[in-house]
Design an enzyme around this catalytic site. Structure first.
Site, short mmCIF file in Angstrom:
data_model
loop_
_atom_site.label_atom_id
_atom_site.label_comp_id
_atom_site.label_asym_id
_atom_site.label_seq_id
_atom_site.Cartn_x
_atom_site.Cartn_y
_atom_site.Cartn_z
N GLU A 1 0.84 -1.21 0.00
CA GLU A 1 0.00 0.00 0.00
C GLU A 1 0.87 1.25 0.00
O GLU A 1 1.88 1.32 0.71
CB GLU A 1 -0.89 0.00 1.25
CG GLU A 1 -1.80 1.24 1.30
CD GLU A 1 -2.75 1.21 2.47
OE1 GLU A 1 -3.61 0.31 2.50
OE2 GLU A 1 -2.63 2.07 3.34
N TYR B 1 -6.82 7.02 -0.10
CA TYR B 1 -7.68 8.15 -0.50
C TYR B 1 -7.98 8.98 0.75
O TYR B 1 -8.36 8.43 1.79
CB TYR B 1 -8.98 7.55 -1.03
CG TYR B 1 -9.95 8.49 -1.69
CD1 TYR B 1 -9.89 8.72 -3.07
CD2 TYR B 1 -10.95 9.12 -0.97
CE1 TYR B 1 -10.80 9.56 -3.69
CE2 TYR B 1 -11.87 9.96 -1.59
CZ TYR B 1 -11.78 10.17 -2.95
OH TYR B 1 -12.69 11.00 -3.57
N HIS C 1 -8.33 3.27 -3.43
CA HIS C 1 -9.25 3.38 -2.30
C HIS C 1 -10.25 4.51 -2.59
O HIS C 1 -9.93 5.46 -3.31
CB HIS C 1 -8.50 3.74 -1.01
CG HIS C 1 -7.55 2.66 -0.56
ND1 HIS C 1 -7.10 2.57 0.74
CD2 HIS C 1 -6.97 1.63 -1.22
CE1 HIS C 1 -6.29 1.54 0.85
NE2 HIS C 1 -6.18 0.95 -0.33
N ARG D 1 -15.86 3.69 4.25
CA ARG D 1 -16.61 4.83 4.75
C ARG D 1 -15.68 6.02 4.97
O ARG D 1 -16.00 7.15 4.64
CB ARG D 1 -17.28 4.48 6.09
CG ARG D 1 -18.14 5.60 6.62
CD ARG D 1 -18.48 5.42 8.08
NE ARG D 1 -17.31 5.59 8.94
CZ ARG D 1 -17.32 5.49 10.25
NH1 ARG D 1 -18.44 5.18 10.87
NH2 ARG D 1 -16.21 5.68 10.96
N ALA E 1 -19.93 2.09 4.73
CA ALA E 1 -19.28 1.59 3.51
C ALA E 1 -20.19 0.63 2.74
O ALA E 1 -20.12 0.55 1.51
CB ALA E 1 -17.97 0.90 3.88
N HIS F 1 -13.67 -2.79 14.88
CA HIS F 1 -13.54 -1.37 14.54
C HIS F 1 -13.67 -0.55 15.83
O HIS F 1 -14.51 -0.90 16.68
CB HIS F 1 -14.63 -0.98 13.52
CG HIS F 1 -14.51 0.44 13.07
ND1 HIS F 1 -15.20 1.47 13.67
CD2 HIS F 1 -13.77 1.01 12.09
CE1 HIS F 1 -14.89 2.62 13.06
NE2 HIS F 1 -14.03 2.35 12.09
N GLN G 1 4.78 6.22 14.92
CA GLN G 1 3.85 5.41 14.12
C GLN G 1 3.02 4.49 15.00
O GLN G 1 1.85 4.26 14.76
CB GLN G 1 4.61 4.51 13.14
CG GLN G 1 5.11 5.22 11.91
CD GLN G 1 5.96 4.28 11.06
OE1 GLN G 1 6.40 3.24 11.51
NE2 GLN G 1 6.19 4.69 9.83
#
Ligand code: FAD
Length: 286
Positions: A17, A49, A77, A107, A123, A148, A211
């Site tokens: 990615e 995105y 995305h 979403r 989503a 989530h 990170q």
């Protein structure tokens, strides 16, 4: 090429990615980075995105450069939390015009000002919309081994995920996780709930202390004690932290591959050097 065809033909797949530039003046350096990562010859690559404008402008363009210049299939995305139906249709049209056959339907995170789209809430609605207006696209979606962050429980989240997949999803990619046991438990419960699509395991090499804090906050990923020990010992030494993070992620990947995962998806953070080092540890296994 469609990701669902790649997933049928090969196991495990390797994907990387990347994120697009935020501003025009960074476009060519981000393009060079994405192409350097594509030169490592993954099975496909994904391009993120931005939910509220910003980086969303360049997603399709970076994805199409990867396909055109390196012949690596790309997935763009697409988030809907801040978009109108009209904006979503325009992006889908652009993707198809650029020859991109894969979209990761998301979403997006709720913006800090709380202003959200009146056209989409989840989503799953975006997935249904894409299936209707661009039925030939291969659709991926996100999932969360530890649940989530907004979900009341993993079980509830999996029930919602099943609705999303049933709306027309071809495969799902996990949020990053640091403990493979979370992934294996999640996979068991997914299959038990009747979710049968391929699941790509998302792994992020944490090469900087900052990170990890961000990952834990945004992704709800819990670092295990073994990882925290590395952080304690090497957190103040950037070179050592980077090496330890790469080895930790590589060990996760070796275990996932040994356990017959459908595919491994590496969050490269736009670091070709890190992606290359990780690949050197798993190349033969793939
Ligand atoms: P959804 O599937 O809609 O789920 C969001 C929450 O709503 C969950 O808690 C779910 O349980 C709940 N829910 C779903 N349906 C219902 C319902 N009918 N009723 C009640 N509750 C429901 N963000 C970006 O901005 N850009 C990116 O490029 C990006 N790429 C990502 C890639 C991956 C692989 C992953 C895992 C995440 C990515 N994200 C990205 C982050 C993602 O946008 C956020 O995690 C976001 O908060 C949720 O998106 P989703 O598509 O999973 O949402």
């Amino acid at each position: 090429m469609k990701i669902r065809e790649i997933l049928t033909a090969k196991r495990p797949t390797l994907s990387f990615e990347v994120f697009p530039p935020k501003k025009e003046d960074a476009f060519s350096s981000v393009e060079d980075t994405a192409l350097a990562i594509a030169s490592l010859k993954p099975d496909f690559m994904s391009v993120t995105y931005g939910a509220g404008g910003g980086t969303s402008r360049y997603t399709a363009e970076i994805a199409s450069r990867i396909q055109e210049k390196k012949k690596i299939p790309a997935i763009a995305h697409l988030t809907c939390v801040s978009s109108t139906r009209q904006q979503v249709h325009a992006v889908l049209k652009e993707l198809q015009e650029k020859g991109i056959e894969n979209v990761l339907a998301l979403r997006g995170d709720i913006p800090e000002d709380g202003i959200v789209s009146t056209d989409y809430r989840y989503a799953s609605e975006l997935v249904a919309e894409i299936r209707e207006v661009a039925p030939s696209l291969c659709i991926g979606a996100a999932c969360y081994p530890e649940g989530h962050p907004e979900a009341s429980s993993v079980r509830e989240d999996i029930a919602r995920l099943k609705e999303k997949v049933d709306a027309g999803v071809d495969f799902i990619t996990t949020q990053l996780f640091f403990d493979n046991e979370h992934f294996y438990h999640f996979l068991y419960h997914l299959r038990e709930a009747g979710v049968t699509v391929p699941v790509l395991a998302g792994v992020m090499p944490v090469t900087k202390t900052v990170q990890l804090r961000r990952a834990a906050r945004m992704a709800g990923a819990t670092p295990p004690k073994r990882f925290l020990t590395l952080l304690d010992r090497y957190g103040d030494n950037p070179a050592a932290m980077e090496q330890a993070g790469i080895i930790y992620a590589s060990e996760q990947l070796v275990d996932l591959i040994a356990n017959h995962v459908n595919g491994v998806h590496i969050y490269t953070m736009n670091r070709p050097d890190v992606a290359e080092k990780i690949l050197s540890h798993i190349r033969v296994l793939l």
